[in-house]
Design a protein around this motif. Structure first.
Motif, PDB file in Angstrom:
ATOM      1  N   LEU A   1       9.438  54.278  53.522  1.00  0.00           N
ATOM      2  CA  LEU A   1       9.440  55.534  52.766  1.00  0.00           C
ATOM      3  C   LEU A   1       8.016  56.035  52.552  1.00  0.00           C
ATOM      4  CD1 LEU A   1      12.205  54.823  50.103  1.00  0.00           C
ATOM      5  CD2 LEU A   1      12.438  55.671  52.436  1.00  0.00           C
ATOM      6  N   ILE A   2       7.894  57.335  52.460  1.00  0.00           N
ATOM      7  CA  ILE A   2       6.568  57.899  52.171  1.00  0.00           C
ATOM      8  C   ILE A   2       6.357  57.886  50.664  1.00  0.00           C
ATOM      9  CG2 ILE A   2       6.526  59.329  54.233  1.00  0.00           C
ATOM     10  CD1 ILE A   2       7.276  61.734  52.514  1.00  0.00           C
ATOM     11  N   LYS A   3       5.071  57.904  50.286  1.00  0.00           N
ATOM     12  CA  LYS A   3       4.741  57.828  48.852  1.00  0.00           C
ATOM     13  C   LYS A   3       4.738  59.230  48.251  1.00  0.00           C
ATOM     14  CE  LYS A   3       1.037  55.316  49.484  1.00  0.00           C
ATOM     15  NZ  LYS A   3      -0.248  54.652  49.277  1.00  0.00           N
ATOM     16  N   ILE A   4       5.413  59.334  47.160  1.00  0.00           N
ATOM     17  CA  ILE A   4       5.384  60.610  46.434  1.00  0.00           C
ATOM     18  C   ILE A   4       4.104  60.607  45.602  1.00  0.00           C
ATOM     19  CG2 ILE A   4       6.523  61.989  44.649  1.00  0.00           C
ATOM     20  CD1 ILE A   4       9.175  60.723  45.647  1.00  0.00           C
ATOM     21  N   PRO A   5       3.285  61.635  45.707  1.00  0.00           N
ATOM     22  CA  PRO A   5       2.027  61.660  44.948  1.00  0.00           C
ATOM     23  C   PRO A   5       2.273  61.403  43.456  1.00  0.00           C
ATOM     24  CG  PRO A   5       2.105  63.497  46.464  1.00  0.00           C
ATOM     25  CD  PRO A   5       3.450  62.839  46.518  1.00  0.00           C
ATOM     26  N   ALA A   6       1.441  60.489  42.907  1.00  0.00           N
ATOM     27  CA  ALA A   6       1.639  60.076  41.516  1.00  0.00           C
ATOM     28  C   ALA A   6       1.535  61.258  40.556  1.00  0.00           C
ATOM     29  CB  ALA A   6       0.612  59.014  41.157  1.00  0.00           C
ATOM     30  N   ASP A   7       0.573  62.159  40.817  1.00  0.00           N
ATOM     31  CA  ASP A   7       0.390  63.279  39.879  1.00  0.00           C
ATOM     32  C   ASP A   7       1.595  64.224  39.919  1.00  0.00           C
ATOM     33  OD1 ASP A   7      -0.248  63.974  42.454  1.00  0.00           O
ATOM     34  OD2 ASP A   7      -1.705  65.497  41.862  1.00  0.00           O
ATOM     35  N   LEU A   8       2.170  64.404  41.132  1.00  0.00           N
ATOM     36  CA  LEU A   8       3.359  65.263  41.241  1.00  0.00           C
ATOM     37  C   LEU A   8       4.536  64.652  40.474  1.00  0.00           C
ATOM     38  CD1 LEU A   8       4.935  67.639  42.585  1.00  0.00           C
ATOM     39  CD2 LEU A   8       5.407  66.094  44.490  1.00  0.00           C
ATOM     40  N   ALA A   9       4.742  63.331  40.705  1.00  0.00           N
ATOM     41  CA  ALA A   9       5.846  62.648  40.005  1.00  0.00           C
ATOM     42  C   ALA A   9       5.646  62.706  38.495  1.00  0.00           C
ATOM     43  CB  ALA A   9       5.927  61.204  40.483  1.00  0.00           C
ATOM     44  N   ALA A  10       4.375  62.530  38.068  1.00  0.00           N
ATOM     45  CA  ALA A  10       4.085  62.557  36.625  1.00  0.00           C
ATOM     46  C   ALA A  10       4.377  63.932  36.035  1.00  0.00           C
ATOM     47  CB  ALA A  10       2.628  62.168  36.397  1.00  0.00           C
TER      48      ALA A  10
END
Lengths: 279, 199
Positions: A83-92
């Protein structure tokens, strides 16, 4: 040879600066001589500027971007890829919004509830105040109406008392005179007073009836006051009208009493002027 | 293959290679670099946020599935423009079918029928005020999506006529005609609406 149609086709290339030198020279030479083509060039610029101004901002929301990552991962999962990583700042940011949304909804609901309670309290207070004012007004109206009715009754009683008293005096005086009058003339003399007496009786009955009606109306007005001030006002108008009728009837009765007195006085004078007859 | 972290920036060729190898980092970069652009184009053509999001997702999945067929000498952005435009137009056609509207106004070659007489290109001078922006948006709404797509790519995205033609999958002369017809349509629409407003 340049013509309108060719000119129109070349406008985009001219505006983009992609015309060859020869074509540009021919284009500009035609443009200088043709007013319609000058307008067309102006309109071309106007439309381009209008499109730029009207270009709506199409901002990709964090949620839509997150869904794109999830959709991509769905595809990769299906292929058995990591799986690709969802950007932490976007998820936050999305998580913060998701946390804030229920909180905001809760606050909004609380605010709505507070507003509803406040509105209800205000309405109850207003209703109570209005009700109390209505009651006070009703009591005052009732007292005023009863006072007016009592005055009417008092006046009527006084009037009746005066009439009775006057009648008694006149009757005593007349009786003294009548004793000396022959029976034949006595009947003649008594006709007008009898008529007047009947009128007094009729007046008294009318007054009694009217007073009763006025009293009923006052009572009715008082009852109506409890329900609505406007209805009470109508009752008051009616009471006033009937009170006026009472006063008019009383005045007519007084006139009748005066006529009776006048008739009896004249009769007494006539009798006194004649010599006693021998029977 | 790992992300080429030794270089300060990843080149387009490296990105394409990473995508062809189905590397996770390449997919992440593809989304990070192009999601905004793809969504913007789809939204401007469809003028509906939900449909634009659907078109955006379909665009990225299609590109990912067919990355092996992509020629490395071409520009990735041009391909994305083309796929995004096709997806947006496809969603628009699907919407029309659902609404029972006639979608046969386009010929097999993908060219609009000549709705506008070419002679009307000698217009009165068009004067627009700041507050007429709403009218321009209404004109774009009323326009055929193919003409709108041509105008969006050429006028708003700032592509050249050649790039516009590539994105639309048509010849350059056909692209020029579409842009031209889009402008004429908008000009006629605005002239008529302004006359209605004035009278």
């Amino acid at each position: 040879m340049m013509d309108h149609k060719t000119f129109m086709k070349l406008i985009p290339d001219y505006m983009d600066g992609t015309l060859s030198q020869a074509d540009r020279e021919a284009f500009e030479a035609f443009l200088a001589t043709c007013e319609a083509c000058q307008k067309a060039i102006e309109n071309y610029r106007t439309i381009s500027q209008a499109l730029q101004r009207a270009a709506q901002e199409a901002e990709l929301s964090d949620e839509a971007q997150l869904r794109l990552y999830e959709r991509f991962n769905e595809e990769r999962r299906r292929r058995g890829e990591s799986l690709i990583k969802i950007p932490a700042d976007l998820a936050a940011r999305v998580k913060a919004k998701a946390t804030l949304a229920p909180e905001a909804a809760k606050k909004a609901a609380q605010g709505g509830r507070d507003a509803a309670v406040l509105a209800t309290d205000s309405s109850v207070h207003l209703a109570r105040t209005t009700g109390q004012s209505g009651k006070r007004l009703g009591r005052k109206v009732k007292q005023g109406a009863m006072h007016a009715a009592q005055n009417v009754v008092d006046v009527a009683k006084e009037m009746g008392q005066t009439i009775v008293e006057t009648g008694r005096i006149v009757t005593v005086d007349s009786f003294q005179v009548l004793r000396e009058v022959p029976r034949r003339k006595r009947n003649l003399l008594l006709a007008p007073p009898k008529l007047a007496a009947n009128q007094v009786k009729a007046g008294a009955r009318l007054m009694t009836g009217t007073t009763k009606a006025a009293a009923k109306t006052v009572k009715s007005g008082a009852v109506m006051t409890k329900d609505a001030v406007s209805v009470t006002a109508t009752g008051m108008v009616e009471s006033a009208r009937l009170g006026k009728t009472v006063a008019e009837s009383t005045s007519q009765m007084a006139q009748a009493g005066g006529t009776l007195l006048q008739g009896m006085k004249e009769a007494a004078k006539t009798i006194a002027a004649e010599p006693p007859a021998n029977e | 293959m790992t992300a080429p972290t030794m270089t300060p920036t990843i080149t387009e060729q490296e990105l394409i290679a990473g995508l062809k190898a189905h590397e996770a980092w390449a997919c992440e970069k593809l989304i990070a670099d192009y999601a905004e652009m793809v969504y913007r184009v789809c939204y401007r053509i469809l003028r509906d946020p939900q449909e634009a999001e659907d078109a955006m997702q379909e665009t990225f999945i299609t590109v990912y599935r067919h990355i092996d067929t992509f020629r490395e000498d071409a520009k990735l952005s041009s391909w994305l423009y083309r796929v995004a435009t096709n997806k947006a137009l496809s969603i628009h056609r699907s919407r029309q079918r659902k609404q029972g509207l006639n979608v046969s106004l386009e010929t097999e070659e993908g060219e609009e029928l000549p709705l506008i007489d070419e002679q009307v290109i000698m217009p009165e001078e068009l004067v627009l005020r700041e507050e007429d922006v709403q009218l321009v948006q209404e004109g774009l709404d009323a326009m055929s999506p193919k003409l709108r797509a041509a105008l969006v790519l050429y006028e708003l995205e700032g592509l050249s006529m050649k790039e516009t033609a590539q994105a639309l999958g048509i010849s350059e002369s056909a692209a020029k005609l579409r842009v031209h017809r889009g402008r004429i349509f908008l000009q006629q629409y605005l002239t008529q609406r302004l006359q209605e407003t004035a009278s």
